[in-house]
Design an enzyme around this catalytic site. Structure first.
Site: not given
Ligand code: PLP
Length: 373
Positions: A196, A319
């Site tokens: 949703a 990262c």
């Protein structure tokens, strides 16, 4: 400072009408849907209404929809509930971790796995899927649209292949649902996951389409709710919110597509006006989802600089230890390491205005200029 959120692919803000509806459910409809009394029945009605809304939007039967705790959970229930040791699975190298990690686990438990790479256009070639089929292939899982590239797979052709070979097709349609029309009566998809929060609904609620005749083993044990596939007392407000959000998304789908495509065109025009050096990776993509490389610029630094100016975008790969790595998905799609590291995903949606788009292009232009210096 102006703040513009351009990360629609990561999640969407909840539609105001959905918030109001969910608030009213929290305030008034708190009964346990499994209870026989009126309180319980009122909650039960909210759930069944939402099931009908989802079935109507996707053109399937309401009994074919179960509610789950997320898109991730829908993928887990579908894949783990279907695959047995010894089965052969075909999937792709660029699935979301909620598919990839499940099929890798299934491989450890004795299933065989073949992964297909995307082409330069970010799509999976249906012919490569067909060529990978062996006698023991029982399930093919291909995402409808990729979350990093926005590329859209030819699920129609893939579904014709699976139908012909009597192989079950699972589709992770989390990125696709709500952005483009989808008709399950015309596509031979057997299992399909949705979530949703990608179409202006709440987080923490998803659904799984299970075509009539497909049997899944239960992977969660409990009180039997949702065909005993996702037991646990239902998230009534989340389910109600999801039903309303999908109705709103599909009521205006054609209008929204045109609008978002117009914003996208304007954005590119603005980039050209500012003489920005960019490379668009995927031409045929989800409306508003732009995977764009800025040669010679570090994508992560660009993201952070834009964030400081109030513009939120996404960089392919998270990262680790402060060093941004090139996204494997971009590399698999044939994008060079340098360019992958300078690629951002900018995603626009119906919440944006033309002036938002112009503002983002302007901030990009000044930020790039500064970074390039
Ligand atoms: N599949 C895809 C392609 C997604 O992009 C995501 C979320 O980003 C998911 C699955 C997981 O959905 P959820 O956040 O509801 O667990």
């Amino acid at each position: 400072m102006k703040k513009i959120y351009c990360d629609i692919s990561a999640t969407t803000p909840v539609n105001d009408k959905v918030i109001d509806f969910m608030t009213s459910i929290h305030q008034t409809t708190f009964g346990n849907p499994s209870s026989i009394h009126k309180y319980g029945q009122e909650s039960h009605i909210v759930i069944e209404k939402a099931r009908i809304e989802i079935a109507t939007a996707l053109n399937c039967h309401q009994e074919e929809i179960i509610f789950t705790g997320s898109g991730t959970e829908a993928n887990n229930i579908a894949l783990e509930g279907f695959i047995k040791p010894g089965d052969h699975i075909i999937s792709t190298t660029y699935e979301h971790p909620s598919v990839m990690n499940v099929i890798k686990n299934l491989e450890q438990k004795g299933a065989k796995l073949t992964l297909i790479k995307p082409n330069k256009d970010g799509k999976i070639n249906p012919k490569e899927i067909e060529d990978a089929i062996v006698k023991k292939t029982r399930l093919i899982s291909v995402m409808y649209a990729n979350n990093e590239l926005g590329s859209i797979n030819d699920i129609k052709t893939i579904s014709e292949i699976t139908q012909k070979r009597e192989i079950v097709l699972h589709v992770d349609a989390v990125q696709y649902v709500g952005k483009l029309p989808l008709n399950l009566s015309e596509l031979k998809i057997d299992l399909m996951s949705l979530s949703a929060h990608k179409f202006y609904g709440p987080k923490g609620i998803g659904a799984l389409f299970i075509r009539k005749g497909i049997n899944l083993n239960t992977i969660l044990n409990g009180g039997g709710q949702e065909l005993n596939l996702r037991p646990g007392t239902e998230n009534i407000a989340g389910i109600g919110g999801m039903g309303l959000a999908i109705s709103i998304a599909y009521k205006n789908i054609e209008k929204n597509i045109l609008y978002v495509k117009k914003l996208e065109k304007l954005f590119i025009k603005e980039l050209d006006r500012y003489k920005i050096n960019y490379i668009l990776h995927i031409t045929d993509h989800l409306p508003g989802v732009i995977a764009i490389g800025f040669p010679g610029v570090d994508g992560q630094s660009l993201l952070i600089s834009l964030d400081l100016k109030g513009v939120a975008v996404s960089f392919g790969s998270a990262c680790s230890s402060g060093t941004a790595k090139a996204s494997q998905i971009l590399l698999d799609a044939g994008i060079s390491e340098d360019l992958a590291k300078s690629t951002l995903r900018i995603s626009f949606g119906k919440i944006h205005s033309e002036s938002d788009v112009k503002y983002v292009a302007k901030q990009l232009s000044t930020t790039l200029e500064r970074l390039q210096k």
